[in-house]
Every structure is written in structure tokens, then in C-alpha cells.
Design a protein around this motif. Sequence first.
Motif, short mmCIF file in Angstrom:
data_model
loop_
_atom_site.label_atom_id
_atom_site.label_comp_id
_atom_site.label_asym_id
_atom_site.label_seq_id
_atom_site.Cartn_x
_atom_site.Cartn_y
_atom_site.Cartn_z
N ASP A 106 -1.98 -9.34 2.97
CA ASP A 106 -1.62 -10.27 1.89
C ASP A 106 -2.16 -9.79 0.54
N ILE A 107 -3.36 -9.21 0.54
CA ILE A 107 -3.93 -8.71 -0.71
C ILE A 107 -3.11 -7.54 -1.23
N ALA A 108 -2.66 -6.66 -0.33
CA ALA A 108 -1.80 -5.54 -0.74
C ALA A 108 -0.48 -6.04 -1.31
N LEU A 109 0.13 -7.02 -0.66
CA LEU A 109 1.40 -7.57 -1.15
C LEU A 109 1.23 -8.20 -2.53
N ALA A 110 0.14 -8.92 -2.73
CA ALA A 110 -0.11 -9.54 -4.03
C ALA A 110 -0.27 -8.47 -5.12
N HIS A 111 -0.96 -7.38 -4.79
CA HIS A 111 -1.14 -6.30 -5.76
C HIS A 111 0.20 -5.66 -6.11
N LEU A 112 1.05 -5.44 -5.11
CA LEU A 112 2.36 -4.86 -5.36
C LEU A 112 3.20 -5.75 -6.26
N ASP A 113 3.12 -7.06 -6.02
CA ASP A 113 3.85 -8.00 -6.87
C ASP A 113 3.34 -7.95 -8.31
N HIS A 175 3.13 14.08 -8.17
CA HIS A 175 3.88 13.02 -8.88
C HIS A 175 2.97 11.91 -9.40
N ARG A 176 1.64 12.06 -9.19
CA ARG A 176 0.65 11.07 -9.62
C ARG A 176 0.96 9.67 -9.08
N LEU A 177 1.35 9.61 -7.82
CA LEU A 177 1.71 8.33 -7.23
C LEU A 177 0.46 7.54 -6.85
N PRO A 178 0.36 6.28 -7.26
CA PRO A 178 -0.73 5.43 -6.75
C PRO A 178 -0.53 5.13 -5.27
N PHE A 179 -1.64 5.00 -4.57
CA PHE A 179 -1.64 4.80 -3.12
C PHE A 179 -2.23 3.42 -2.85
N ILE A 180 -1.45 2.53 -2.26
CA ILE A 180 -1.94 1.20 -1.92
C ILE A 180 -2.29 1.20 -0.44
N CYS A 181 -3.57 1.05 -0.16
CA CYS A 181 -4.06 1.08 1.21
C CYS A 181 -4.16 -0.34 1.74
N ALA A 182 -3.31 -0.68 2.70
CA ALA A 182 -3.26 -2.05 3.23
C ALA A 182 -4.22 -2.28 4.38
N ASN A 183 -5.03 -1.28 4.72
CA ASN A 183 -6.08 -1.42 5.72
C ASN A 183 -7.17 -0.40 5.44
N PRO A 184 -8.27 -0.79 4.77
CA PRO A 184 -9.30 0.17 4.42
C PRO A 184 -10.14 0.70 5.58
N ASP A 185 -9.95 0.18 6.79
CA ASP A 185 -10.69 0.73 7.93
C ASP A 185 -10.33 2.20 8.13
N ALA A 200 -8.32 6.03 6.54
CA ALA A 200 -8.63 7.45 6.70
C ALA A 200 -7.67 8.31 5.88
N ILE A 201 -6.40 7.90 5.79
CA ILE A 201 -5.43 8.62 4.95
C ILE A 201 -5.76 8.39 3.48
N ALA A 202 -6.07 7.14 3.12
CA ALA A 202 -6.42 6.83 1.74
C ALA A 202 -7.66 7.60 1.29
N ASP A 203 -8.63 7.71 2.18
CA ASP A 203 -9.86 8.45 1.86
C ASP A 203 -9.55 9.91 1.58
N LEU A 204 -8.66 10.49 2.38
CA LEU A 204 -8.26 11.88 2.16
C LEU A 204 -7.57 12.02 0.81
N ALA A 211 -5.17 8.36 -6.86
CA ALA A 211 -5.60 7.00 -7.19
C ALA A 211 -5.29 6.07 -6.02
N VAL A 212 -6.29 5.32 -5.56
CA VAL A 212 -6.13 4.45 -4.39
C VAL A 212 -6.52 3.03 -4.77
N PHE A 213 -5.65 2.07 -4.40
CA PHE A 213 -6.02 0.66 -4.45
C PHE A 213 -6.36 0.24 -3.03
N TRP A 214 -7.59 -0.21 -2.82
CA TRP A 214 -8.08 -0.59 -1.51
C TRP A 214 -7.93 -2.11 -1.35
N ALA A 215 -7.03 -2.54 -0.50
CA ALA A 215 -6.81 -3.97 -0.27
C ALA A 215 -7.59 -4.40 0.96
#
Length: 307
Positions: A106-113, A175-185, A200-204, A211-215
Motif C-alpha cells: 500500500d505504501i508503494a502504491l501511494a508513492h506511485l500515485d 536511463h536514471r530510472l527510479p526504483f520503487i521497492c515494494a518489499n524492503p526485506d 535484495a535487488i533494490a540493495d544491489l 535511486a531507490v524508494f523503500w516502501a
Amino acid sequence: MIVRPAETGKRLLLPSLKTSPPPPTLSHAAPLLARYDVIFCDVWGVVHNGLTAFEGACATLEKFRNGGGTVILVSNAPVPKHRVAETLETRHVPRSAWDDIVSSGDIALAHLDERGFQRLYCIGPQDRDEALFSALKARSVPLADAEAIICTGLNFDRSETPDDYRGLLAEALQHRLPFICANPDFVVDVGGTLLYCAGAIADLYAHMGGAVFWAGKPHLNTYETAHAKAEALRDQNVPREKILVIGDSLRTDMKGAENFGCDALFIASGIHRHETMDEISLSPKRLEELFVPGSPPAIGAMAELAW
């Protein structure tokens, strides 16, 4: 190759300037819980193990609520909370054990919105995480056409590792794409098997310079959301000293509690069980070895949550 098989070792802990002693071991949670009005409780590893509910933990949460307490389940599940609730029901977690749910999905979806993305590249199992993907307002497009990446996990978490995504992430970085991580585990324990998660992918990607948004936990967006829900349910202000975080992960639950400024109770039989448990018993010596100087603190530790 990325090597982060479990949340063990100091390198997986966020830095802390505090030096804390290992938490005292507890057999019963009731005397501790009497100090608090609200519990922010982790789900996987505390309430269930991915397959079935922990009866003692569920009974403890029920008794806490029956005494006037409020329980907010705080999950890094990359799906909306209604899907988390459905999963809890299939794991035989009683509805009477909790008041509300905060999910990283839900936090990831809110950020995307909030960002208003219209074109997303999606990473994650489409069937298992369909509840999130179907809730997206943006279109799923090839990486070259995307404005951002949304990741719920590995596409095939039983056969892939984060390193399998290195080439894709290198292209995303160009492409400087932001990465929205919907599960920080980083990993999850599924019936005794550790599987990699989106974190684990977001950390890499972050280590590659992306740039990573950790939800989700341990980030403040989760605890601020849970706090707002608790205050709405209780119709009053809830001081942080009256909130207890219960969880099984140093990196997410204990660190999240430290970040938010409230106490935490550590459950040893979850993700860190191989480091803290002697068969079925909690080892004080192993607990001390886990809570090295610089680790986020806990006010107590239990093998399993029990009243």
C-alpha cells in the motif's frame, strides 16, 4: 555476485551510534505488554511462518486487545492490505488478533500515485503479487519505455538470485530510472527455506548508484502510517513511549523501532533462529553474539511470542 543469504552479520545492519547490551530473555510477555497501549507487530516470523499461524502469538495479541490494547500488523508484504488479510485467514490467524494492517504494498502504491507515473517496468511474480500489479494505475511497459521500476520480488525466487538482475539494473541506471521497492526485506523464511526478496535487488541497484524508494520497514513511512492508524482507532494521541514494536529482524523491525523512537521486543525463532536458538531454546550467549555493539536495541527477547 551479491552474497546476502540472510540478515546475519554486521554489514546488513544500518549504522547506529548506540552501544546497547543484549536484551534480557523473557518467558512471558504479559508483564511487558502491560506498559503499552499499542503494538506494531511484524507478521511473517512472529504471527505465522509462511505456512501456519503461531497459536501462542495469536493468543497473546488477542489477550492484549481484550485488555484494551490496539494491534497494528506491520508487514513488508508487497501487496495491498486486503490481500495480507486474506493470507492471514488462510494461515489460520484469527481476525480477533489485530485491528488494522499496514503493508509495504500500500505504501508503494501511494508513492506511485504521488509521483504520477504512467509507464512502469514491473519485476516480480505476476501471479503471487497480482493484487498489487492489478492496482497499478500506470501501464506495464518494456524497460526502455519506462519512467520507473516497481519491484515486488524476484520473478522466480526459487531459482534466481539478485545477481541475475545485474544487467537489467545496469540498463535502468543508464536511463536514471527510479526504483520503487515494494518489499524492503532481503530474505524471507518460507517453511524453513530462505528466499530472496525485492529488497535484495533494490540493495544491489542502490550499490550500483541507482535511486531507490523503500516502501516499508525499517523506514519511517511504515511507522508513521501505523501511528496514524492507531491514533484514529483509539481517537486520541498515542505517545511513542506507549508503543511496542514486536519483530524478528534486526535490520527491519528492531532498526525501525529505533528510527521511530519506540521500544522493541525481539522474537528469536524467526529469521535469526539459526544464530540465536539451540534447537528449541533461546541461547543467551548466541543472543549476545547477535546484538553486537552498534546493533539496534531491544527491550527484551523471546523465543516465541507468548502471553
